[in-house]
Structure formats: structure tokens, C-alpha cells
Design an enzyme around this catalytic site. Structure first.
Site, PDB file in Angstrom:
ATOM      1  N   ALA A 111       0.861  -1.185   0.000  1.00 19.46           N
ATOM      2  CA  ALA A 111       0.000   0.000   0.000  1.00 19.46           C
ATOM      3  C   ALA A 111       0.892   1.229   0.000  1.00 19.46           C
ATOM      4  CB  ALA A 111      -0.922   0.014   1.219  1.00 19.46           C
ATOM      5  N   HIS A 200      -2.585   7.709   1.139  1.00 19.82           N
ATOM      6  CA  HIS A 200      -1.245   8.102   1.552  1.00 19.82           C
ATOM      7  C   HIS A 200      -0.585   7.086   2.469  1.00 19.82           C
ATOM      8  CE1 HIS A 200       1.726  11.077   3.401  1.00 19.82           C
ATOM      9  NE2 HIS A 200       1.885  11.275   2.103  1.00 19.82           N
ATOM     10  N   LYS A 202       1.479   3.909   3.825  1.00 17.44           N
ATOM     11  CA  LYS A 202       2.654   3.196   3.338  1.00 17.44           C
ATOM     12  C   LYS A 202       2.834   1.928   4.189  1.00 17.44           C
ATOM     13  CE  LYS A 202       2.929   7.380   1.633  1.00 17.44           C
ATOM     14  NZ  LYS A 202       3.990   8.346   1.725  1.00 17.44           N
ATOM     15  N   ASP A 207       4.214 -12.110   3.531  1.00 15.16           N
ATOM     16  CA  ASP A 207       3.976 -13.248   4.428  1.00 15.16           C
ATOM     17  C   ASP A 207       3.640 -12.738   5.825  1.00 15.16           C
ATOM     18  OD1 ASP A 207       4.309 -15.052   2.367  1.00 15.16           O
ATOM     19  OD2 ASP A 207       6.429 -15.347   2.747  1.00 15.16           O
TER      20      ASP A 207
END
Length: 512
Positions: A111, A200, A202, A207
Site C-alpha cells: 500500500a 497516503h 505506506k 507473508d
């Protein structure tokens, strides 16, 4: 008289117009109330801890008693501090990410705001692509922002299309703010349309490994842009973030093999066509319900845990959807700092909200040091058009905050620093908190939030609050801060600011 001189001379007359326009934008954003279920009803009293509810877990270590309120505001994931690593350099962050993706067995979830199109980014995609070919069980999910991810002919989407075209195990999701709609969507050019709101967060999950950062997936963030990166090995936390990102994917657009962005199979409202209130209400309820369920499950785990020395509290902020979770928790943390404690706060862009600045000035009792980018280390330095004035705007906001501290008699307690390193830009954000008598951090916030107006009101943000008594991890956190501090010096608070920046910064402060 130049146009700039005219605007500056008539600034007082124009201020009512600025306020009217700002109110108009606020109306478009739909100011939903915070999600109260996440947080206590009131902030902690000045200098005193929150009391967690009877059903909430508490920290065993007595020195952490003032932080017990965290258990009532967020799910708690107890972990061993030995399973957490602090990455200090962007090149190591990149190498770690590539290696993890190349060796992933079950899942990769990324993301970010966007994925770049250079050679380093292509190498990362190639590593994922090669792994998918040899491991047909591997699933890959990528969540990016729609406006940034589709900007230009070559963009994040085109870079990722080979993965989508060759496998059903890859999903690309693009979050589209519900505020960008109608005539604004039709007429707002690329870059400018991103001002209204973006994805926005991160979060990089491979896994059972979670890397939370403020860094995007592009060349600068892999080479010479200072950021922060915490890597945590924990199955429970990884599952939490995997399911959380799936919830966000539901109200994001899904890109199919032809490159067309469509609705998710579990969602029926286009963000730019459906009623904005309906879209935000349903998205908010799905996130809220998910957090409620996880908090209920994790509470018993924390109560029973006897071995962990570190606790992770996920925090999120989705202001346009009515979720003000991270910002309220951050405010509670700032206002609850104990006397004789220390607080080191960092932001890539100094545009603290008025609430944060008031809290630091009036309520916070800690000795504070605030680290920001020097104009030469600001990513907007040299940008074309109005964006080129953004570094000066941040300097102006810092100057006004410094004046506020002096007027309140608090400038002795709060100091400002600037990061400057030849050939580097600065993007690190978060905070390090030291309890009274401690020489090492007891708590850190790390994630995507810049603690500014955008972070609270416009963008999707994710942070973690990490509390630890693990000496090794505390030393790693201190080394991380020292690594950034070595390129920092006292801030210049009297730097000249162009007149046109002074004239418009109040109007546009909410957009950068």
C-alpha cells in the site's frame, strides 16, 4: 505596482474572501464527526494518565502506567522486541523489500501513494513477477492512489499491468477520493486533482512481515530521501493489516486485465458518482466494524500475555470518511506527556494542525524538539509553478509557531531543528517519547502522517504506536534518531518569505 504587491497590500481586504472560499471547500469535504468508539471520551488530564477501562489490558511495567490509555483506543498486538528491526537507510529499505518479495511464499500486499516507473521500481516488479511464475499459490495485492497512480501515459498502473494480465492472483486497487467529482473531476488537471485527497498509507506486507514507513515506492525513496522504516515479524499483526487493507480495497476501484477501473465485487457505489455522504458512511462503518472486532479479540490476548516486552497499537486516519483516530490519539499523547519527559517530533513538511500546535504550547509538559526539512532538503524545492513556493510556506508556518512559543513563554521548552544533507531530501516523520528519567525512547509513532492539515482532513493515513521495554529495540530507536540528527541544526526562523506566499498560505494551508 506588481500583481504581487497589489495582493500583499490588499491582504486584509482579501482575507474575508479567503475565509469564504475556505468554508466552501470545507463544505465540499463533508465534515463528519470522529469515530468515537476508537477513543476515550476525553483527553488525559494535563500531566496525568488515562485510566483504561476495566475490560482493557494494562502494561505490567510500572513506568508505563501513564500510557495505559492506549489499550482503550486501539487493538494491541504484544510482540517480542527482538522480532522488530529498524532500517535506517533508503537503499537497505529497497534491498530488503526486493528480497522479501522475491522470496514470498503466500502473500505480498503493498500500500503506497504510487509506484515509480524507473529501473529500481521495474526491478521490484520483476522480482514479484518471477516469484509469481514459480509459485502459483502466491497472491499479490497492490493499493495505490487513483490520481497519482494513473498520472501520465507511463504510470504506476502501466508498470503493474504485466502482473494483472498474466495471473488471477494479482489485484491492483486504486483509491479514489469521494471529494473529486462532477465538474472538478472533469476540469482539474493532473497534480492539482491530488490536492483534494489521496491514499497516503505506506504499508508493505510480505507473508508474516510488516514494514511500516513514510516512504513511497519510487527511486528517490530508494536512494537519497531520508525516511523511517520499521520491520516487524509477527503473524497476528500481519493478518490484521492484510484484512484491513482488504477492507480499504472494497471501496477502492479494481483494475481488470484490460486496464479498466471497476467497482470491487463487494461494493456498489462509485466514489465520484454516488452520494458523497452515502459512500463515506458505508466505508466508515466497514472500517469501524473491523476495528471493533479486532479490539475485542486482542483485549483478551493482551490480558493473558506475560512474555512480551513490546506492544503495537495500529492507528489510522481517514478524515474525509469521518475517521479521526490517529489524530485524536496523537493529541492525547502530546497532552499526556509527563513533566520531565522528552519528546522528539519529526515531520517532512512543517504544517502542524492548529490543534497540535496549541497542545504542544499549552498542554504538553515534555521537553520538546521538533525536526523538519530545511528548504534545501524539501522535496518541493525548485518545483514549477505555485508548488515552488511550498518550502517557503513551511518556513513561514514554522516562524509563526516559533513566535507563538515566544509569546507563550514556551520557547525555552520547545526547540526547532532543520535537516539538511547535500544531495538528499528529507521525508522522515513520527515521534520518539522518553518517560521521565529515561535516556532511551519508550514509545515511537511511525507511519505516513505528517501531523498536518492534509493528514487529518484529506488523506488516508496509517501509523503505529510502538511501546517497548526491550533495551535492544530502544537502542535501535535511539540510533535511528541519532542518524537523522547528525544532519540537523537549529532552524532559521527569520528566513525571508516571498510576499505572494504570505498572501495565500492561509487559504491553501489545508492542501499541502
Amino acid at each position: 505596482m506588481s500583481v504581487i504587491d497589489f495582493i500583499f497590500s490588499w491582504q486584509i481586504i482579501l482575507q474575508p474572501l479567503f475565509k469564504m472560499i475556505r468554508r466552501l471547500f470545507s463544505t465540499l469535504i463533508a465534515d463528519y464527526p470522529p469515530v468515537g468508539e476508537f477513543l476515550p471520551a476525553a483527553p488525559p488530564p494535563n500531566g496525568g494518565p488515562h485510566q483504561a477501562s476495566a475490560a482493557s489490558a494494562t502494561f505490567r511495567a510500572s513506568q508505563l502506567e501513564s500510557l495505559n490509555w492506549l489499550h482503550s483506543v486501539s487493538p494491541c498486538f504484544p510482540v517480542s522486541g527482538d522480532r522488530i528491526d529498524i532500517i535506517q537507510e533508503p537503499a537497505l529499505f529497497y534491498d530488503t523489500l526486493v528480497a522479501k518479495c522475491a522470496g514470498a511464499k503466500r502473500r505480498i500486499m503493498l500500500a503506497s501513494l504510487y509506484l515509480g516507473i524507473g529501473s529500481l521500481e521495474t526491478r521490484l516488479v520483476d522480482a514479484i513477477h518471477a516469484n509469481m511464475k514459480k509459485n502459483t499459490r502466491l497472491t499479490v495485492d497492490v493499493l495505490l492512489d487513483f490520481t497519482r497512480g494513473t498520472r501520465g501515459e507511463r504510470n504506476s498502473q502501466t508498470t503493474l499491468m504485466p502482473l494483472l494480465e498474466e495471473s488471477d492472483n494479482c489485484r491492483l486497487s486504486l483509491y479514489h477520493t469521494p471529494v473529486l467529482r462532477g465538474i472538478t473531476k472533469r476540469l482539474a488537471p493532473p497534480r492539482w486533482n491530488e490536492l483534494l485527497g489521496i491514499q497516503h498509507m505506506k504499508l508493505y506486507l510480505v507473508d508474516d512481515t510488516v514494514i511500516i514507513s513514510g516512504a513511497n515506492l519510487s527511486n528517490d525513496y530508494f536512494t537519497n530521501r531520508q525516511d523511517r522504516y520499521v520491520m516487524i515479524e509477527d503473524r497476528g499483526l500481519a493478518d490484521f493489516y492484510a484484512n484491513f487493507l482488504k477492507k480499504v480495497q472494497e471501496f477502492s476501484l479494481k483494475v481488470d486485465r484490460t486496464g479498466e477501473a471497476k467497482l470491487h465485487e463487494n461494493w456498489n457505489m462509485l466514489p465520484y458518482k454516488s452520494a458523497q455522504v452515502d459512500f463515506a458512511t458505508e466505508a466508515r462503518e466497514r472500517i469501524r466494524s473491523y476495528f471493533r472486532g479486532v479490539m475485542d479479540r486482542q483485549r483478551s490476548i493482551c490480558d493473558e500475555d506475560k512474555a512480551s516486552d513490546t506492544w503495537i497499537f495500529p492507528l489510522i486516519e481517514m478524515g474525509q470518511l469521518g475517521i479521526h483516530h490517529d489524530s485524536l490519539a496523537t493529541r492525547n499523547l502530546l497532552s499526556g506527556c509527563l513533566k520531565d519527559s522528552q519528546l522528539k517530533l519529526a515531520t517532512g513538511y512543517f504544517n502542524l494542525t492548529e490543534t497540535y500546535m496549541d497542545t504542544l504550547t499549552k498542554d504538553c509538559q515534555a521537553e520538546c524538539c521538533i525536526l523538519m526539512a530545511h528548504p534545501n532538503a524539501n522535496g518541493f524545492l525548485g518545483a514549477k509553478g505555485p508548488a515552488g513556493g511550498i518550502p517557503a510556506a513551511y518556513s513561514l508556518i514554522a516562524k509563526k509557531f516559533h513566535q507563538k512559543l515566544k509569546e507563550s513563554g514556551q520557547d525555552h521548552r520547545v526547540s526547532l531543528l532543520e535537516y539538511e544533507r547535500t544531495g538528499w531530501t528529507y521525508h522522515a516523520k513520527g515521534l520518539w517519547y522518553y518517560l521521565p528519567g529515561s535516556t532511551l525512547p519508550n514509545l515511537t509513532l511511525i507511519g505516513s502522517s505528517n501531523f498536518g492539515e492534509r493528514s487529518v482532513n484529506r488523506d488516508l493515513e496509517a501509523q503505529i504506536c510502538l511501546v517497548t521495554t526491550n533495551g535492544g529495540l530502544q537502542r535501535k530507536l535511539q540510533a535511528e534518531y541519532d542518524n537523522i540528527l547528525q544532519h540537523s541544526a537549529a532552524a532559521e526562523t527569520e528566513r525571508p518569505v516571498p510576499r505572494w506566499v504570505r498572501a495565500v498560505v492561509g487559504l491553501f494551508r489545508n492542501f499541502f
